[in-house]
Design an enzyme around this catalytic site. Structure first.
Site, PDB file in Angstrom:
ATOM      1  N   SER A  59      27.783  50.461 -34.362  1.00  0.00           N
ATOM      2  CA  SER A  59      28.145  49.411 -35.310  1.00  0.00           C
ATOM      3  C   SER A  59      27.252  49.371 -36.547  1.00  0.00           C
ATOM      4  CB  SER A  59      28.112  48.046 -34.614  1.00  0.00           C
ATOM      5  OG  SER A  59      26.865  47.879 -33.985  1.00  0.00           O
ATOM      6  N   HIS A  98      21.896  44.365 -35.324  1.00  0.00           N
ATOM      7  CA  HIS A  98      22.751  44.085 -36.466  1.00  0.00           C
ATOM      8  C   HIS A  98      21.946  43.481 -37.592  1.00  0.00           C
ATOM      9  CE1 HIS A  98      26.827  43.950 -34.125  1.00  0.00           C
ATOM     10  NE2 HIS A  98      26.381  45.166 -34.329  1.00  0.00           N
ATOM     11  N   ASP A 124      29.560  38.692 -36.285  1.00  0.00           N
ATOM     12  CA  ASP A 124      29.347  38.722 -34.838  1.00  0.00           C
ATOM     13  C   ASP A 124      29.801  37.481 -34.094  1.00  0.00           C
ATOM     14  OD1 ASP A 124      26.212  40.588 -34.890  1.00  0.00           O
ATOM     15  OD2 ASP A 124      28.296  41.164 -35.214  1.00  0.00           O
TER      16      ASP A 124
END
Lengths: 182, 174
Positions: A59, A98, A124
């Site tokens: 990701s 992230h 998210d």
């Protein structure tokens, strides 16, 4: 094959001389405990409960790929937008790497942040616990400070094939116990 | 060096040590690289809409950006992550930072940005309904993501604008 038979014979001999065996076991324990000490020191220096993490998903591509290793630090500096952080969703074991997209800081210094993977289309919110819209400081394991490529693939293989872990440890154990002192 | 195992052992561990040495050299070779990217303009172009949705204030804007980030690259950079941040203070939250737009740049040739009337990717959303009349400062951030080594971000603050005192519907003149 012959090596293996030799090793087994050596192990049998070791078992007869218990003092020698104890000495060997102590050697193995020393190595293991030194590694543990190093890990715990790293945890203290970086203030993080997980100073080194492996990137498990794609990701954050192309910057971080599956199998890369990230070094984290978790000092008290306030969370700011754009920082690449590692967090765990409540009750799940998987660390997620992230970037912080939104920061809302309260008058008392506490923050609520929203994260998103660079390569993901959406933020998210779908990954957080049901009903959870923001992450708090306690959810963050640390900020990513440095990267090392590919080395983490070993951890990924060991997790995907857990029997490999035992085989590897077994082989290493036998070698250390039966190595010659010459 | 008379058995396969001893040789294998030597090769593997020496190989790993060499790789670690090379990784350290790579990381330190660009540790002090400064690079001076230039940001010529970053400013609000137009407020497209400003209203309250699901109990939170939400503004969508267009912006202009002219910047040259090629000097930020060195041989150890895998990508530069550029993003535009809106920073503002409200009654409930003394500090709010929202990423409005981001882009991944993988080559210095692609690092010259000249965007006019660029629509934001993400809305300027408050946690409450406190955006009317608020001053918003636009910042440009760029994150250096290495092949091997440390991650670091630089930023520069540019334009400040004030959100209107009344909501604007999309298509309405400001």
């Amino acid at each position: 094959m012959e090596e293996l038979v030799n090793k087994v014979a050596e192990l049998k001999m070791l078992w007869k001389h218990k003092r020698h065996l104890a000495f060997r076991c102590l050697n193995v324990a020393m190595i293991g405990l030194s590694a543990l000490m190093l890990w715990k020191s790293l945890m203290v220096v970086t203030r993080s409960e997980s100073p080194v993490v492996v990137v498990l998903s794609g990701s954050m591509e192309p910057a971080f790929q599956r199998g890369d290793i990230l070094f984290l630090s978790n000092h008290d500096a306030p969370l700011r937008v754009g920082e690449v952080v590692v967090y765990k969703v409540a009750n799940k074991d998987i660390p997620i790497v992230h970037r912080i997209m939104k920061v809302h800081e309260k008058p008392d210094g506490s923050v609520e942040v929203l994260t998103k993977g660079d390569a993901n289309r959406y933020d998210d919110t779908g990954i957080y616990a049901p009903g959870q819209k923001w992450l708090k400081r306690e959810d963050i394991l640390g900020r990513a400070r440095g990267a090392l490529r590919y080395v983490g693939m070993v951890t990924i293989y060991l997790n995907d094939y857990p029997k490999l872990k035992y085989v590897l440890l077994g082989i290493m154990g036998i070698f250390v116990l039966t190595s010659k002192d010459s | 060096m008379n058995t396969v195992w001893v040789r294998l052992n030597a090769v593997v561990f020496f190989g790993l040590t060499v790789l670690l040495g090379l990784a350290l050299m790579t990381a330190t070779s660009t540790y002090l690289h400064e690079g001076h990217p230039t940001v010529k303009t970053l400013r609000l172009n137009k407020i497209k809409s400003f209203r309250s949705q699901s109990k939170v204030d939400r503004a969508i804007i267009n912006f202009d950006l002219e910047a040259d980030l090629a000097p930020a690259f060195n041989w150890n950079i895998k990508q530069i992550f550029v993003f535009v941040v809106a920073e503002f203070a409200t009654k409930t939250n003394p500090l709010n930072q929202i990423i409005l737009w981001d882009k991944i740049i993988e080559k210095p040739e692609d690092a010259r940005l000249n965007l006019k009337k660029m629509h934001v990717k993400y809305g300027l959303i408050d946690q409450r309904e406190e955006l009317k009349g608020t001053d918003v400062t636009l910042h440009l951030y760029w994150d250096h993501m290495p092949l091997t080594g440390r991650l670091y971000t630089h930023s520069v603050a540019e334009d400040t604008f004030t959100l209107p005192m009344e909501y604007i519907r999309p298509g309405q003149q400001v």
